[in-house]
Each structure stands twice: as structure tokens, then as C-alpha cells.
Design a protein around this motif. Structure first.
Motif, short mmCIF file in Angstrom:
data_model
loop_
_atom_site.label_atom_id
_atom_site.label_comp_id
_atom_site.label_asym_id
_atom_site.label_seq_id
_atom_site.Cartn_x
_atom_site.Cartn_y
_atom_site.Cartn_z
N LEU A 38 0.82 -1.21 0.00
CA LEU A 38 0.00 0.00 0.00
C LEU A 38 0.86 1.26 0.00
N ALA A 39 2.14 1.12 0.30
CA ALA A 39 3.05 2.27 0.25
C ALA A 39 3.66 2.44 -1.13
N GLY A 40 3.38 1.50 -2.06
CA GLY A 40 3.89 1.62 -3.42
C GLY A 40 5.12 0.81 -3.70
N ASP A 41 5.57 -0.02 -2.74
CA ASP A 41 6.76 -0.84 -2.96
C ASP A 41 6.37 -2.09 -3.74
N LEU A 42 7.19 -2.44 -4.71
CA LEU A 42 6.94 -3.62 -5.52
C LEU A 42 7.39 -4.85 -4.75
N ILE A 43 6.41 -5.72 -4.41
CA ILE A 43 6.73 -6.93 -3.66
C ILE A 43 7.18 -8.03 -4.60
N SER A 44 6.43 -8.27 -5.65
CA SER A 44 6.80 -9.26 -6.67
C SER A 44 6.09 -8.91 -7.97
N ALA A 45 6.66 -9.35 -9.07
CA ALA A 45 6.06 -9.07 -10.40
C ALA A 45 6.52 -10.13 -11.39
N ASN A 46 5.69 -10.37 -12.40
CA ASN A 46 6.08 -11.35 -13.42
C ASN A 46 6.79 -10.64 -14.58
N ARG A 47 7.16 -11.40 -15.53
CA ARG A 47 7.92 -10.86 -16.68
C ARG A 47 7.08 -9.86 -17.46
N GLY A 48 5.77 -10.14 -17.60
CA GLY A 48 4.90 -9.25 -18.36
C GLY A 48 4.79 -7.87 -17.74
N ASP A 98 11.83 1.42 -7.32
CA ASP A 98 11.70 2.00 -5.99
C ASP A 98 10.24 2.27 -5.64
N HIS A 99 9.45 2.74 -6.60
CA HIS A 99 8.06 3.08 -6.34
C HIS A 99 7.29 2.97 -7.65
N VAL A 100 6.14 2.33 -7.59
CA VAL A 100 5.36 2.10 -8.83
C VAL A 100 4.45 3.28 -9.14
N GLY A 101 4.34 4.25 -8.21
CA GLY A 101 3.43 5.37 -8.42
C GLY A 101 3.63 6.08 -9.75
N PRO A 102 4.87 6.42 -10.16
CA PRO A 102 5.07 7.15 -11.42
C PRO A 102 4.65 6.35 -12.66
N TYR A 103 4.50 5.05 -12.55
CA TYR A 103 4.19 4.23 -13.72
C TYR A 103 2.69 4.00 -13.90
N ILE A 104 1.88 4.39 -12.95
CA ILE A 104 0.43 4.11 -13.02
C ILE A 104 -0.33 5.43 -13.05
N ASN A 105 -1.26 5.54 -14.02
CA ASN A 105 -2.01 6.78 -14.18
C ASN A 105 -3.44 6.46 -14.61
N ASN A 106 -4.35 7.26 -14.11
CA ASN A 106 -5.75 7.18 -14.58
C ASN A 106 -6.37 5.79 -14.44
N PRO A 107 -6.73 5.31 -13.24
CA PRO A 107 -6.56 6.01 -11.95
C PRO A 107 -5.13 5.92 -11.45
N SER A 108 -4.79 6.86 -10.54
CA SER A 108 -3.43 6.88 -10.01
C SER A 108 -3.26 5.77 -8.96
N PHE A 109 -2.02 5.48 -8.66
CA PHE A 109 -1.77 4.46 -7.64
C PHE A 109 -2.28 4.90 -6.28
N THR A 110 -2.23 6.22 -6.00
CA THR A 110 -2.74 6.71 -4.71
C THR A 110 -4.21 6.38 -4.55
N GLU A 111 -5.01 6.54 -5.64
CA GLU A 111 -6.42 6.21 -5.58
C GLU A 111 -6.64 4.71 -5.36
N LEU A 112 -5.84 3.88 -6.07
CA LEU A 112 -5.96 2.43 -5.91
C LEU A 112 -5.61 2.00 -4.47
N ALA A 113 -4.54 2.60 -3.92
CA ALA A 113 -4.12 2.24 -2.56
C ALA A 113 -5.18 2.65 -1.54
N ALA A 114 -5.79 3.84 -1.74
CA ALA A 114 -6.83 4.28 -0.82
C ALA A 114 -8.03 3.34 -0.86
N GLY A 115 -8.39 2.88 -2.08
CA GLY A 115 -9.49 1.94 -2.20
C GLY A 115 -9.16 0.60 -1.54
N ALA A 116 -7.90 0.17 -1.65
CA ALA A 116 -7.50 -1.09 -1.04
C ALA A 116 -7.55 -1.03 0.48
#
Length: 421
Positions: A15-25, A39-57
Motif C-alpha cells: 500500500l506504500a507503493g513498494d513492488l513486492i513481486s512481479a512477473n515478466r509481463g 523504488d516506487h510504482v506510483g510514477p508508472y500508473i495513471n488514470n486512476p493513479s496508484f494513490t487512488e488504488l491504494a486508498a481503495g484497497a
């Protein structure tokens, strides 16, 4: 399979934006080399932003879908790319799946949902197990308390029997040599008297011995060396003191034999003042030099009781009073023994001017195995066994105490027989 797919992007993100694990895709989607440090996935996600997704989670329950629809991803070079994605809360983080192939996405999401449902069921089972464990723990505490009480009674019974047997055995062994020492001292007193009479008879013939000056001089020297005049006066006193000492030992043995009746279960009529005195005599070595005993006996009729058991109660309270005097700093140690009656109740009171009992300890003093003394210095059964004995006699124990001033234990006993034999 999921790790190797490039057409499906899957990632677990805190929820802080740290990448725990990810696949090749996922790395392909972000235009990054596999296993790159993010370091942080926030800059790579837009519309909706990662902040909105984390708040919903944060508001969602584990396994609940947070967002489903198009998400715009920004690659390493800033190139936007919109994919059909689904975001779920996975424990304390979120899981994201995005792909072009909707059918494969649906299969993967179904698998994730199944895993989430399985996790939720495991959590429910864990909650049930915790509730059951709490109930079992409460039951164990109750059983442990019952076990401690039963063990205290067993230890008390064994202690009383062992103490009685030991005291009776010691009294019997001491009584035999005392008998012949007493007889020998009496005989020795007669011998001393006879020898002094013979010496006096020889002294009457001293005028005749003057005819042999050397013999008379030798007798005078021997008389001076032996200090006959002192021996004549002291011999009788020594024999008398020895007889008095033997009489005292015999009295202690008698009190010890009375005290040894602790393992007797037969009820009988007993004088509690005599019980107190015999207990004091047995504990005289503890009292000597440590406390002054002040007797304030009142009217107390003979009581139908188990005198040996009451002796043990008096001994426990007396020893506690003596120990309380150590380091109290209240001047000379004093222990008061009082007795009396009130209506159909008799009472015995033991008071000391010792350290007293703190309010935090007072509620626990009658608990089995509770002690404030150092390890190995006490079992914590003295007051517990005293309470049990007095309770078996149909009585009760009251306590008055003040820190720094002392404690008073008052035993109340019914003067009429109220317990079964």
C-alpha cells in the motif's frame, strides 16, 4: 506459468507503493529489463493513479475487488498504454493483473479469487481455532487452580504427618537419655554429699596430722591447688543447676510430644493456653534474643478441637511474627499473645510490631505457595495451611496490618462443636 507470461502483467504491490513481486509481463509493460529495481510504482500508473488504488484497497476487505477497468500505464520512456486490469486487496497489499487477452485475464482472476476465498476460509478457521484455544486456556487455568489447591492440601497433610512423626521420634529418643542422666545426677548429688562429709571428717583429724609436718604440708598444697573451699560451695550448686537444666529439657520434650500430636485426627477437649505455651516452648530458640513475648490471656474455656493441628497454626503465625521483626526498625521486638471469648466464640490473637503487610500483598497471603521470602526460604504454605485448619474447625482468621507498624492475626473458633469428627 504466470511468471513466464508476457501478455499478462501481474504484480503484488504494498500500500506504500513498494513492488513486492512481479512477473515478466509487468516489466515488459513498464519497458524495464526483467528483475529491474523499482523504488516506487506510483510514477508508472495513471488514470486512476496508484494513490487512488491504494486508498481503495485500505477500505476494502481481503479478497475484495478494488478496481476493475482500464488503467493507463506509463512506460520508462513516458509512453502511455491502457490495459484492461483488475486490482484486488491481497492480505495487507494489493494484487494487479492487466492483459490484452481478456479470456486469459478472466482465468487468472478466477484463480486469484479462488485463492482469496481459500485464504478467507483459512482466516475464519483460524479465528474459530483462536476462540476454541481461548476457551481451553480458561479451562486450563481453572484446572490449574484446582490442582494447586489440591496439591497444597496434599503437601499440608504430608507436612503435618512428617512433622508429627519427626517430633515424636525426637522426643522419644531424647527422653531415654534424659531419664538416666536425671537418675545419675541425683546419684551424683548423693556422692558429692558423701565425699564432702568424708572430707570434713578428715579435716577434724588435722591436729593429729600435724605430727607429720611433711604429710600435712602436702595436704595443704593439694587443698590449695584444688581450691577445696570453692569446690565445697560450688559442687552443690552445680548439681542443683544440672538437675534444673535436665528438668527444663524434660519439660521441652514433654511439650514436643504434645506438639507431635499434630497428625492426630481425633477430636478432644484441650486447653488452648497450654497449647500456646507448649508451642512457645518449642519455638524458644527462635524467640531467644529476637523478641519479648507479652501474654495477655483472658477467659477461654477448654475447646473441643484437634490440638496438634492448632499447635501448627500457632507455630506458623508465631514464626511469621518473628520473621516480620527482622529489620523492622520499630525498637525492641515484641509479640503479644491475647485470648478471650465473645458470646459463643473464642479468639486467640498474635500481634507483632514488625514490618507489616503491604496492601498489594494482603489479598494473596492465604493463597497456596504464595510467599514473599527468598527462593528456598519458604514454601508459601504456612498461612494457607493455617487457613485450612481453622476453616476445618469451623472458624476464621482476621488480619489487621499497617506497613511499618506490624500485623495482628486473630483466630475465631466456635466454643460449641460445629464440625464433624
Amino acid at each position: 506459468m504466470l511468471q513466464s507470461l508476457q501478455s499478462v502483467a501481474f504484480a503484488e504491490i504494498s500500500l506504500a507503493g513498494d513492488l513486492i513481486s512481479a512477473n515478466r509481463g509487468f516489466y515488459v509493460l513498464l519497458q524495464l529489463a526483467p528483475d529491474s529495481v523499482v523504488d516506487h510504482v506510483g510514477p508508472y500508473i495513471n488514470n486512476p493513479s496508484f494513490t487512488e488504488l491504494a486508498a481503495g484497497a485500505q477500505r476494502a476487505m481481503p479478497g475484495q475487488v478494488v478496481y476493475q477497468g482500464l488503467i493507463t500505464f506509463l512506460g520508462e520512456l513516458g509512453e502511455p498504454r491502457s490495459l484492461l486490469a483488475r486490482v484486488c486487496r491481497q492480505g495487507d497489499h494489493l494484487a494487479m493483473i492487466a492483459e490484452h487477452d481478456v479470456r486469459e485475464n478472466e482465468n487468472l482472476l478466477a484463480a486469484v479469487m479462488d485463492l482469496n476465498e481459500e485464504l478467507a476460509e483459512q482466516q475464519r478457521a483460524l479465528a474459530r481455532a483462536n476462540r476454541q484455544l481461548a476457551a481451553e486456556k480458561a479451562e486450563q487455568q481453572r484446572l490449574l487452580q484446582e490442582l494447586a489447591t489440591a496439591q497444597a492440601h496434599l503437601v499440608q497433610s504430608a507436612q503435618l504427618v512428617s512433622l508429627g512423626q519427626l517430633a515424636a521420634g525426637v522426643a522419644h529418643e531424647i527422653n531415654n537419655p534424659i531419664s538416666f542422666v536425671r537418675a545419675n545426677v541425683a546419684t551424683l548429688g548423693g556422692y558429692v554429699g558423701d565425699l564432702l562429709a568424708i572430707i570434713d571428717a578428715y579435716a577434724a583429724g588435722e591436729a593429729l596430722l600435724a605430727q607429720d609436718p611433711s604429710l600435712l604440708a602436702r595436704i595443704h598444697r593439694l587443698r590449695e591447688r584444688c581450691d577445696l573451699d570453692f569446690v565445697r560451695g560450688d559442687a552443690v550448686a552445680v548439681v542443683a543447676e544440672s538437675a534444673a537444666g535436665i528438668a527444663r529439657v524434660a519439660r521441652i520434650v514433654s511439650d514436643l510430644k504434645n506438639f507431635a500430636r499434630i497428625n492426630e485426627s481425633e477430636w478432644q477437649v484441650a486447653d488452648l493456653h497450654a497449647c500456646l505455651e507448649s508451642t512457645l516452648n518449642v519455638a524458644s530458640h527462635e524467640l531467644r534474643g529476637s523478641a519479648e513475648v507479652v501474654r495477655q490471656y483472658g477467659p477461654l474455656p477448654a475447646l473441643h478441637c484437634c490440638p496438634g493441628q492448632l499447635n501448627q497454626v500457632f507455630m506458623n503465625l508465631l514464626l511469621n511474627a518473628i520473621q516480620s521483626l527482622e529489620g523492622a526498625g520499630n525498637g525492641p521486638g515484641r509479640i503479644f499473645l491475647r485470648t478471650g471469648r465473645q458470646d459463643d466464640q473464642g479468639w486467640i490473637e498474635i500481634e507483632d510490631n514488625g514490618r507489616g503487610i503491604g496492601p498489594e500483598r494482603l489479598p494473596r497471603i492465604f493463597e497456596p505457595f504464595y510467599t514473599t521470602r527468598a527462593i528456598g526460604a519458604g514454601t508459601g504454605l504456612g498461612l494457607s495451611s493455617a487457613w485450612g485448619i481453622i476453616n476445618a474447625h469451623g472458624g476464621r482468621i482476621e488480619v489487621r496490618t499497617e506497613v511499618g507498624k506490624g500485623s495482628t492475626f486473630r483466630i475465631w473458633l466456635p466454643l460449641s462443636r460445629t464440625t464433624s469428627e
